[in-house]
Write an enzyme that holds these catalytic residues in place. Structure first.
Site, PDB file in Angstrom:
ATOM      1  N   ASP A   1       0.846  -1.187   0.000  1.00 22.13           N
ATOM      2  CA  ASP A   1       0.000   0.000   0.000  1.00 22.13           C
ATOM      3  C   ASP A   1       0.884   1.240   0.000  1.00 22.13           C
ATOM      4  OD1 ASP A   1      -2.347  -1.386   0.011  1.00 22.13           O
ATOM      5  OD2 ASP A   1      -2.640  -1.289   2.174  1.00 22.13           O
TER       6      ASP A   1
ATOM      7  N   THR B   1      -0.416   4.681   1.338  1.00 17.87           N
ATOM      8  CA  THR B   1      -0.700   5.546   2.479  1.00 17.87           C
ATOM      9  C   THR B   1      -0.331   4.876   3.793  1.00 17.87           C
ATOM     10  OG1 THR B   1      -2.516   6.547   1.248  1.00 17.87           O
ATOM     11  CG2 THR B   1      -2.487   6.885   3.631  1.00 17.87           C
TER      12      THR B   1
ATOM     13  N   ASP C   1      -4.855  -2.963   4.857  1.00 15.60           N
ATOM     14  CA  ASP C   1      -5.396  -2.420   6.097  1.00 15.60           C
ATOM     15  C   ASP C   1      -6.907  -2.492   6.166  1.00 15.60           C
ATOM     16  OD1 ASP C   1      -6.016  -0.564   4.191  1.00 15.60           O
ATOM     17  OD2 ASP C   1      -4.851   1.072   5.059  1.00 15.60           O
TER      18      ASP C   1
END
Length: 1130
Positions: A458, A460, A794
């Site tokens: 990912d 972020t 997440d």
């Protein structure tokens, strides 16, 4: 104790609430309305405020009345039960039979009446005949006790691990008017819980307020579709289910053994109090050991039941879950969970099979040679043989001896210290990885990460700091690259609508708090993107709480929560004067495509057609994205009652309640307020970490939902993309177009293989795109060693990709409960550099096990050759049973500890990953093993037959008392083994075998301790260790032989590996084995996201308790062998 069937001080009995939770849908709505006067009436009966919750002081009394939120586990197996289980091993049973037969024969010989003139050889041998049987029986007892103790200690460790995980499982609860995080075990009936996207519900409850709430109840009903929940639709929330969309608040009505999950556990017999589910409201005893409702029992079979059929068979809303139960159980038996068999485990299994086959062949040949030799020497006529007749007692005794000797050869071939080395290395690494922000949930993930060839990360929070700040704005037709204007500098129509849209259309749990330490930045709590927008409101001179007080959370009319499909969040509130105001924020392209108007420089709406939208994309959004900014669009829409006067061009006349379920119509023809550019800086340590990965042969790919230009900019800053390199940067839409067959719409591996090798960034991707990417790379056969893929995630929807990957990393800070449950490792700091540390530790584990294998197999090769030669040729052995006990049980145990605790170094990242197919014992290791074993065998046999010429010890073969001759051979063998332990520290042709020795003081300490113990055994062992004290000159010779091992090793590693055929490599995974593992994984993907939790908890338990099950049997074999199976040779 919990209250029984009658009323208590709270006005509701336990049985009454359990009956209520059996209702579903409109039936539940009607029952709540008729029996309690609505949810508010239920809250009143339970003495709980929907807004402020309960008081902390009431918790003990509520536990007394309704029970605690814990489910008592099945009692652990007693030590006696574990001992009985250990005795069921077929090898132990065989040895027990051998011991009984040996004892019977010895007693028969001792007490039977002898015929005159009958002789039986040495009287001392006959008098000591019972020792062999007793020694075997004693060894069996020792092995059973050791095995039972190991299983008992592992079970205790597992329960301790579960208890630790329970302490880390928190949930948002409102108490004393404040939202606080409370341990799941401390939740009580009457608590007001805040539920949100990604939560695994810890208790049963009734919805008080909800916003677009959807729940995955597949674990209970078998239905894969998400169930819409709401106060007037279906207010029942059940423990063990997962929130997939939306948010809300619920009042807890059942906990622990009385919740839906608890009842199911009881019906399955998976708890310590199965009777608690029979309707008698029998509570769990306060003194019993308990666990969270979400934890699984410490029994693999029970866990498997709960994972599949659990509620399906017993839930009132059973759906068709029970229909497929039998089929699912059969499939689960066929496909034991794929992650239970990691890459290393697969190779260890292959190695064990190969070694077992070789050992069995040698054992069979040895048995055949012994039988033929005995028959010739016993029954053949002189001078070839003795010409004796068949004697049942004598011949049976010899037959038993030959069987034991053959089993000895088989078992000696197995590296008995390997399971201990694997366990120690994994346990040591897991403990150390905790300090490097890697919480390892599954032991096998530790070593699997060392083989990783690709990481799909990912953006972020992983590659970036996840501290977002609004740095650019486009408002009123003007782009401000540095925010300096305040609220009053914009037309009120713009600034007021912007502040209100941001403040209300955000999670109310997202806040900006004052810095805890002076001169630090304010603390961002909640969603970081929302915090950046709230920070913009503060920068404009307003406070978001002022707007939230005007529109409290319970006053919000409708929320369309953010998800991977919408890529936006929409909130509807009541409009002063009637009607509604809709606020929308999200990915700028998505929001703008729904807009028909935009506020101009005076704050007035003007038409916003496709040409104007494309112009803003080119002039505003793309430049922002190229600067690495995340672009957020803000828009609104007003629904005004018809007849309220003249409507504005962007106002929608309202005749009645809009059809809120028709989202496409509701969220359309919006008015764009502006575009916000949010900066999320790259973590300063990430570029260096990515360079390390690339140097280590690991390809890093970014998978993000952000704009493609933003993703490209961040990837360039991180070093994923480099100028001049021909790599692909694709959006999810283009990615799917390239990999799918245009006729069928299905992903084809051929088309996929044309894309993934060059793909480095996948932007505007969905969780399904991530899953497709991970699955395709794993299935691809383009790489010689097959790809091993790690992935980060997440969100709840990342669960399938996390589970599919060889190693799944969940974010410890931003990750949802479902993502964490689906993962193998949790990054406690959400930092990519921690993944690099996991790679180092994984490679270190793999190398530590390889080092021990190189050391152990050298010992085993020498021991097997000596055992076979001694049994078949000289009928005596220079290495006695008690001496081999020292070599195998003590020395190997210490060696496994020494080699398993080597610290990782940066040189681990200077080589390519092994991949799936590389053999555990390659030609390099095989050369080292054979070369060093050859040296030891030459020295051993030279001393055996020519020892008198070199070290001046008389050759004494066949002596029944300790001799200097055999003691010198034993001492030389141990010292050569001890010095070879230093050689084993390096397995990649390194010349300097002492490099890094100062960093492993434990190795030095163990080596010196072993050497000192060897001196004591040789000099003072006497009859116990069958040794005789050696002179100083003999010791010097033995030390020379040991030191010669170091010199000889330098010659061995000079030999080119090309002289050894690759067919001799052991422990590699074949294509068929890989395909079988992938097939098992494919079945795993059929499970729902809730099954992720139960399946993976099961895997962690199986790995922790049973470990390397196939090798544990061999551990017992070897332990017995080294203690007693050499006794016939003494």
């Amino acid at each position: 104790m919990a209250a029984g069937g009658g009323r208590n001080e709270y006005g509701c009995s336990l049985q009454e609430l359990r009956t209520l939770m059996e209702c579903r849908g409109h039936e539940a709505v009607s029952k709540i309305q008729s029996d309690y006067g609505g949810v508010d009436g239920l809250c009143k009966r339970l003495k709980a405020s929907p807004q402020s919750g309960i008081n902390e002081s009431e918790v003990p009394s509520r536990k007394q009345a309704f029970g605690a939120n814990m489910i008592p586990p099945k009692p652990p197996k007693t030590f006696l039960q574990l001992a009985l289980e250990a005795m069921q091993d077929y090898t132990l049973i065989m040895l027990i039979v051998c011991a009984l037969v040996s004892l019977a024969i010895s007693l028969y010989q001792k007490f039977r009446t002898k015929t005159p003139g009958e002789t039986h050889g040495d009287d001392s041998e006959e008098q000591a005949g019972w020792i062999e049987g007793v020694a075997i029986a004693f060894a069996v007892v020792v092995v059973v006790l050791v095995t039972a103790f190991n299983d008992w200690s592992k079970e205790r460790q597992f329960r301790g691990l579960q208890a630790k995980l329970e302490q880390e499982h928190l949930f948002d609860v409102i108490r004393n008017g404040q939202v606080s995080k409370v341990l799941v075990n401390d939740i009580v009936v009457g608590d007001i819980c805040q539920v949100k996207y990604g939560d695994a519900l810890p208790a049963d409850g009734i919805i008080i307020q909800s916003n677009d709430l959807k729940v995955d109840e597949s674990s209970l009903t078998g239905e894969s579709d998400h169930v819409k929940k709401g106060e007037d639709r279906d207010p029942i929330l059940m423990s063990g289910t997962n929130v997939m969309e939306g948010s809300g608040r619920m009042i807890v009505t059942a906990v622990g053994i009385n919740s839906q999950a608890g009842i199911i556990f009881s019906l399955l017999g998976a708890t310590g109090e199965a009777e608690g589910a029979d309707g008698d409201d029998k509570p769990a005893p306060a003194q019993a050991q308990k666990r969270s409702a979400n934890d699984k029992p410490n029994d693999p079979e029970a866990v498997q039941l709960t994972a599949v059929s659990g509620a399906a068979g017993s839930s009132p809303a059973g759906g068709d879950g029970a229909t497929n139960h039998v089929d699912d159980e059969e499939k689960k038996k066929k496909y034991s969970s794929s992650k239970e068999k990691s890459i290393l485990q697969a190779k260890l299994t292959s190695l064990a099979i190969r070694i077992g086959n070789v050992g069995s062949l040698i054992g069979a040949v040895t048995f055949l040679v012994l039988i033929i030799k005995y028959c010739v020497l016993t029954f053949a006529q002189p001078p070839t043989g003795a010409g004796l007749e068949f004697n049942f007692t004598r011949d049976l005794q010899k037959f038993i001896d030959f069987v034991i000797i053959s089993v000895t050869v088989i078992v000696v071939a197995v590296p008995e210290g390997l399971p201990l080395a694997v366990t120690l290395s994994l346990a040591y690494s897991v403990k150390k990885m905790m300090k490097d922000n890697n919480l390892v949930r599954h032991l096998d993930a530790c070593e699997t990460m060392g083989n990783a060839t690709a990481i799909c990360s990912d953006k972020t929070g992983t590659l970036t700091t996840n501290r977002m700040t609004a740095v650019q704005v486009y408002l009123g037709g003007a782009l401000e690259k540095k925010i300096t204007k305040k609220y009053s500098d914009y037309p009120k129509e713009i600034s007021e609508m912007l502040c209100k849209a941001i403040s209300v259309n955000s999670g109310y749990t997202s806040r900006i708090l004052p810095a805890e330490v002076a001169n630090e930045l304010p603390k961002q709590v909640g969603n970081k993107t929302e915090c950046a927008l709230l920070g913009l409101v503060l920068d404009l001179g307003k406070h978001y709480d002022d707007y939230r007080r005007e529109v409290p959370e319970e006053a919000i009319h409708k929320i369309y929560t953010f998800n991977s499909v919408r890529k936006s969040m929409t909130t509807v509130i009541n409009r002063p004067g009637g009607g509604y105001i809709l606020f929308c924020k999200g990915a700028s392209e998505m929001v703008m495509s729904k807009c028909a108007f935009i506020l101009d420089g005076q704050g007035q709406p003007r038409p916003f057609g496709k040409p104007e939208q494309e112009q803003i994309v080119r002039q505003v959004i793309e430049p922002m994205a190229c600067d690495g900014l995340r672009t957020i669009g803000i828009a609104f829409k007003e629904f005004v009652p018809r007849g309220s006067g003249q409507l504005g061009p962007n106002e929608v006349p309202l005749d009645g309640e809009p059809d809120w379920d028709n989202e496409d119509q509701v969220v359309s023809r919006l008015t764009c307020i502006g575009v916000i550019g949010i900066e999320d800086p790259v973590r300063p340590e990430v570029p260096a970490a990515i360079r390390k990965c690339q140097n280590a042969g690991i390809c890093v790919r970014m998978v993000t939902g952000d704009n493609i230009n933003t993703a490209r900019s961040i990837a360039t800053k991180c070093g994923i993309l480099k100028p001049g390199e021909n790599f692909l940067v694709l959006e999810g839409k283009d990615f799917n177009k390239r990999i799918r067959d245009p006729n069928t719409g299905q992903v084809t591996q051929d088309r996929f293989d044309q894309v993934w090798p060059r793909l480095r960034v996948l932007a505007r991707s969905s969780p399904q795109d991530k899953y497709t990417l991970v699955s395709g790379i794993i299935a691809s056969k383009m790489s010689a060693g097959r790809e091993v893929v790690a992935v980060t995630g997440d969100g709840t929807n990342d669960g399938p990709a996390l589970k599919k990957a060889d190693v799944g990393f969940a974010m410890g800070i931003q990750g949802t409960d479902v993502a964490k449950e689906a993962s193998d490792i949790i990054l406690t700091d959400d930092n990519f550099s921690s993944i690099v540390k996991a790679v180092m530790w994984g490679r270190n584990v793999y190398d530590s096990i390889s080092k021990f294998l190189q050391f152990q197999l050298t010992v085993n090769v020498v021991a097997v050759v000596v055992a076979v030669f001694s049994a078949c040729v000289i009928s005596d052995t220079p290495l006695r049973a008690i001496q081999m006990l020292w070599v195998n049980l003590i020395m190997d145990t210490l060696a496994s500890l020494a080699l398993a605790t080597e610290l990782p170094s940066d040189e681990l990242l200077e080589r390519k990953p092994y991949g799936r197919t590389k053999p555990l014992i390659d030609t390099t290791m095989l050369r080292n093993i054979v070369g060093n074993a050859l040296y030891q065998l030459v020295i051993t046999f030279f001393l055996l037959f020519c020892g008198d010429k070199m070290i001046d010890t008389p050759i004494e073969i066949g002596s029944r008392v300790p001799t200097e001759h055999f003691t010198a051979i034993f001492n030389a063998f141990v010292l050569m083994t001890l010095f070879n332990e230093i050689n084993a520290r390096k397995i990649h042709n390194q010349r300097n075998i002492f490099s890094g020795l100062q960093r492993n003081l434990l190795f030095v300490l163990i080596w010196i301790t072993t050497f000192v113990l060897q001196i004591l055994i040789v000099q003072y062992g006497g009859m116990v260790f069958r040794t005789r004290g050696l002179e100083l000159s003999h010791w010097l010779w033995c030390l020379c032989f040991g030191f010669g091992t170091l010199v000889w090793h330098q010659l061995v590693i000079t030999v080119p590996i090309s002289v050894l055929p690759s067919c001799l490599e052991i422990g590699g995974s074949t294509e068929q084995e890989i395909e079988q593992i992938l097939e098992e994984e494919q079945y795993d993907q059929m499970a729902s996201l809730t099954d992720v939790e139960s399946d993976i908890n099961k895997k962690g338990q199986v790995l922790w308790i049973r470990g390397l099950a196939r090798l544990q049997t061999q551990v017992r074999c070897c332990s017995i062998t080294v203690m007693c199976l050499y006794l016939p040779l003494i």
